[in-house]
Enzyme design. Structure first.
Site, mmCIF file in Angstrom:
data_model
loop_
_atom_site.group_PDB
_atom_site.id
_atom_site.type_symbol
_atom_site.label_atom_id
_atom_site.label_comp_id
_atom_site.label_asym_id
_atom_site.label_seq_id
_atom_site.Cartn_x
_atom_site.Cartn_y
_atom_site.Cartn_z
ATOM 1 N N GLY A 297 -5.310 3.245 0.106
ATOM 2 C CA GLY A 297 -6.191 3.768 1.091
ATOM 3 C C GLY A 297 -6.401 2.887 2.375
ATOM 4 N N GLU A 322 0.436 4.677 3.005
ATOM 5 C CA GLU A 322 0.434 5.604 4.210
ATOM 6 C C GLU A 322 -0.177 5.022 5.446
ATOM 7 O OE1 GLU A 322 -1.498 9.951 1.805
ATOM 8 O OE2 GLU A 322 -2.951 8.815 2.852
ATOM 9 N N GLY A 416 -2.711 12.140 0.892
ATOM 10 C CA GLY A 416 -1.532 11.860 -0.047
ATOM 11 C C GLY A 416 -1.469 11.039 -1.099
#
Lengths: 524, 524
Positions: A297, A322, A416
């Site tokens: 992340g 992501e 996510g």
């Protein structure tokens, strides 16, 4: 702004453009020529509008699908115009679907203006979070991989207007995004009307970084033909019927960016623990080398992990995530990372500026995809992604909480992380062993809210060590977590919980006691 | 048994065969010729052994990978031999990995014999369950889609011996399974040694029903080329190097089967509610018609749902599930179901016998796959599978519990339900609104154990009605569940919880209170 005579004439012929020009002048907005250059489809030049004019297509109660993911690539000018209307007393009650979190100049601004009724599928804004917790804005936090499909399947509201930031529009009216894709391709496809904010701050040569692939809906769905991180399987633009574009607005406002996060000794230790765990798994033949693609992340933990990798022995790393942050760009530049795929690039304003300057040299190693693809269970499992996600707390059973403090106060949402931890080749959760300056244990008897069940949590890493939970039963998991992850000062209390729960529970294989868990919180 | 002279000679030349014959005679075991006919690879005839000889390859402490899924297609003769050794005092301490649940003549027998140290990834046997709950057998419940990959990746123990039931062995030594595949393909591939139990009770013409496809491991994984339920993408056999086969044992014991379950008025109502919900979703354009493939478990609820579909307007149904039961075969026979895919066929002994008799006419519409494929997140999401799973309880937040009663007493495990509910096009959970003859509510303030978080629970169905949770926030979900799913007599108490939790919680958007939840259980 200097006007060439034909342009002037053209605008005179277009009354709306006059207002646009007046508006530009009033607000000191510049660069009509630059904007025109970015719109390669000449028939769309007449759709240039002021932000307030564009915003007029958005009427109270509408559902709008906006671009933007982790504070990157979201529309800014129309948001201002909407906020102004709301401040003037108009009850907008908008439902806003996005990729993920939007900048304060969207989510914060519209929250403070009272313009939001509902927000999905993810957010990280302080004011919006407070409004959600107070029950003033409805919030539904959905696994990001599902958003595009759910909108296209009619599971959620119909998209009245898609509002997307773009770097340019091509000859056929197709949209080239900026620093994120999110679910824009789905919103554009489903919307009745499309408003494009062309952000001239973003260099036009970002074109080519995106790879837009849309899945079919059942019963026509096909395999996603992606087998390597760098594969390009779609188009470099979001397909768009130009007749749906009702307004094009100029913007030159940079993304708000994320503050640079400073690491500390604990973060470095967490990173070291994680990397040494990965090294051992490679040695044991459980992971291949080069490593499978990494997902991480944004934020301090992730930065520490990626920086740690820079110093590690691992080579030819790849990233299937992501979001990309600056530490990842550093890894690409130093030659450690061969290819990176994400749905957004997010960094501080300064780092983003520098990134844009070297776009041409970096573009070949970076792919930005729709979040339906970046977060696709199919692709994540196929690539055997190493999923590294942060959490608020983990419990002795191996459940983790990443969204609600104390079971009730929303932080951000799950985002996510579920897509990755349910399907990755290895699902790792990472946290400091304590919070609030060491006064609270992040390892608790029972988490107050479960986002990821023990079935999808395989490894827990803290600055204390690593608990490898693969193949362990309930009791073994509890001991592995206490012994390796909990801070030493909290270990006795956690062991005490386990003993009490064993006594209070009828089934020794699963010591479980809400009462004993509550005593833990009282006792430390 | 009548011996032809050449066969007699051949056996005389093979001392082990003599023991086999003696053993056969002693136990009244028949049909050596039938067995030989089932082994098309002549060099393997000399591997025919008695069950106790075959079992001798399994030594204390070993990890064995066995065939079998939902009480179907599991090995029986070698289990008896192992249980005998254990009863004679040998400490076997076996780790047994299977597809899923095995019959009582495996799981129950070996548990009672004290031969099991560890069992994965799923079980449903009463004695084994008790032993697990008492902490006597280690149990790790893993999402079924992961088992094959985890074994092949070395995340779990090395497989010493694969022990698989087969209907025949082909010319090249490849194994044709019986009524289930499970993870046998992975166990055979990874094992040092392979023991095959050829079950002559299962007709040989079951060959052709299986479709064995093995994924590569990273970094070579490719898309699974399956886009329709009936697609055949692999081989009709489990590839096996014949040199790994150390013993072939004859068996003619039928699978233990599941008892036929009688529906009742509530089950019919649940089925009606579900079907009328599906009809409305088709009408609204959210589901396609013909419906996407259906996944349903085994048992009374599932039978009621499938029987309901028989009477419904839906045509050209397909099934993409873990397991097929008799109600599904009825649906195929009456022309409602065009194609069905699973990893196992499970029914009562009588129904199974009838099924075997009409195998030739049914085989074209049924595919049995490895559970890595039947439960593949990739395929389940691609096909938009309608996942229908049963639960013990659901809470007002939309979390469900399918494995632990009271948070501590294991029922069975999660099995493959996570694979389906996380990835299906629609994730439906179904339960009676009450349990224990109506004295307990299956809708509770907080479930005592979370297997499926609200993120993966989209619809809850009881005999009372349907709560469609898509796009709802926490408060809306709670009301939808109370109003539509809870039994009327428990609704006031559930509403009271919600009010109390709202008062006790600092954050009105997420009323949450462990104390108030405990009071609920006291108050009703």
């Amino acid at each position: 702004m200097k006007l060439t005579p034909p342009a002037l004439l053209w605008r005179v012929a277009n009354r709306k453009q006059i207002f646009y020009l007046l508006d530009c002048k009033e607000k000191g907005l510049p660069m009509y020529e630059t904007l025109k250059q970015r719109i390669k489809c000449p028939e769309l030049h007449e759709k240039i509008r002021s932000s307030s004019e564009a915003a007029s297509y958005i009427t109270p109660g509408m559902t709008i699908g906006v671009s933007g993911f982790t504070l990157s690539g979201y529309p800014k000018e129309v948001a201002k115009a909407l906020a102004e209307r709301s401040h003037r007393g108009e009850k907008l009650e908008l439902t806003v679907y996005s990729g993920a979190s939007l900048g304060d100049d969207f989510d914060g601004l519209l929250t403070r203006a009272g313009a939001l009724k509902c927000r999905m599928p993810y957010q990280t804004n302080t004011d919006l979070r407070n409004a959600i917790n107070e029950g003033k804005v409805k919030y539904v936090d959905l696994p990001l991989s599902l958003m595009s499909k759910w909108v296209r399947s009619g599971y959620l509201n119909h998209i009245d207007v898609a509002l997307v930031e773009a770097s340019s529009i091509d000859e056929n009216g197709n949209i080239i995004p900026t620093a994120s894709v999110g679910a824009s391709e789905a919103y554009v496809a489903c919307a009745d009307k499309v408003i494009v904010e062309i952000n001239t701050y973003v260099p036009e040569n970002i074109k080519g970084i995106h790879d837009i692939y849309m899945t079919e809906l059942a019963p026509n769905t096909k395999p996603i033909p992606l087998t390597k991180v760098a594969d390009r399987i779609g188009t470099p633009y979001i397909p768009c019927d130009p007749s749906k574009i009702v307004a094009i607005v100029q913007s030159e406002i940079p993304d708000c960016g994320i503050p640079e996060t400073a690491g500390d000794e604990d973060y470095n230790k967490m990173s070291e623990n994680l990397i040494s765990f990965l090294e051992k798994d490679v040695e044991a033949g459980r992971l291949c080398n080069p490593l499978p693609p990494i997902q991480a992340g944004i934020g301090a933990v992730s930065n520490a992990v990626l920086s740690g990798l820079q110093k590690s022995k691992f080579e030819h790393l790849t990233v299937y995530s992501e979001v990309m942050q600056d530490s990842l760009v550093d890894l690409i530049e130093c030659g450690k990372v061969d290819a990176a795929s994400a749905t957004a690039i997010t960094m501080s304003k300064e780092k983003m500026k520098a990134f844009f300057e070297k776009l041409d040299s970096l573009k070949g190693k970076i792919v930005l995809r729709p979040m339906e693809i970046s977060n696709s269970p199919e692709v994540i499992r196929r690539l055997n992604v190493i999923a590294i996600n942060t959490i608020i707390e983990a419990d002795l059973y191996g459940n983790t909480n990443s969204s609600y403090v104390g079971g009730s106060r929303l932080m951000n949402g799950v985002g996510g992380s579920g897509d990755f931890c349910q399907n990755g080749g290895l699902s790792i959760f990472i946290t400091k062993s304590t919070a609030k300056n060491g006064t609270i244990s992040s390892i608790v008897p029972l988490v107050s809210h479960i986002d990821h069940t023990s079935k999808t949590v395989q490894v827990i890493v803290t600055e204390q060590g690593v608990a490898d939970l693969r193949g362990l039963n309930v009791i073994e998991r509890a001991h592995a977590i206490i012994d390796n992850c909990a801070h030493p000062k909290f270990r006795p209390a956690l062991e005490k919980y386990l003993r009490k729960a064993s006594v209070l529970s009828d089934y020794p294989a699963y010591p479980y006691s809400v009462e004993a868990a509550q005593m833990f919180h009282g006792s430390v």
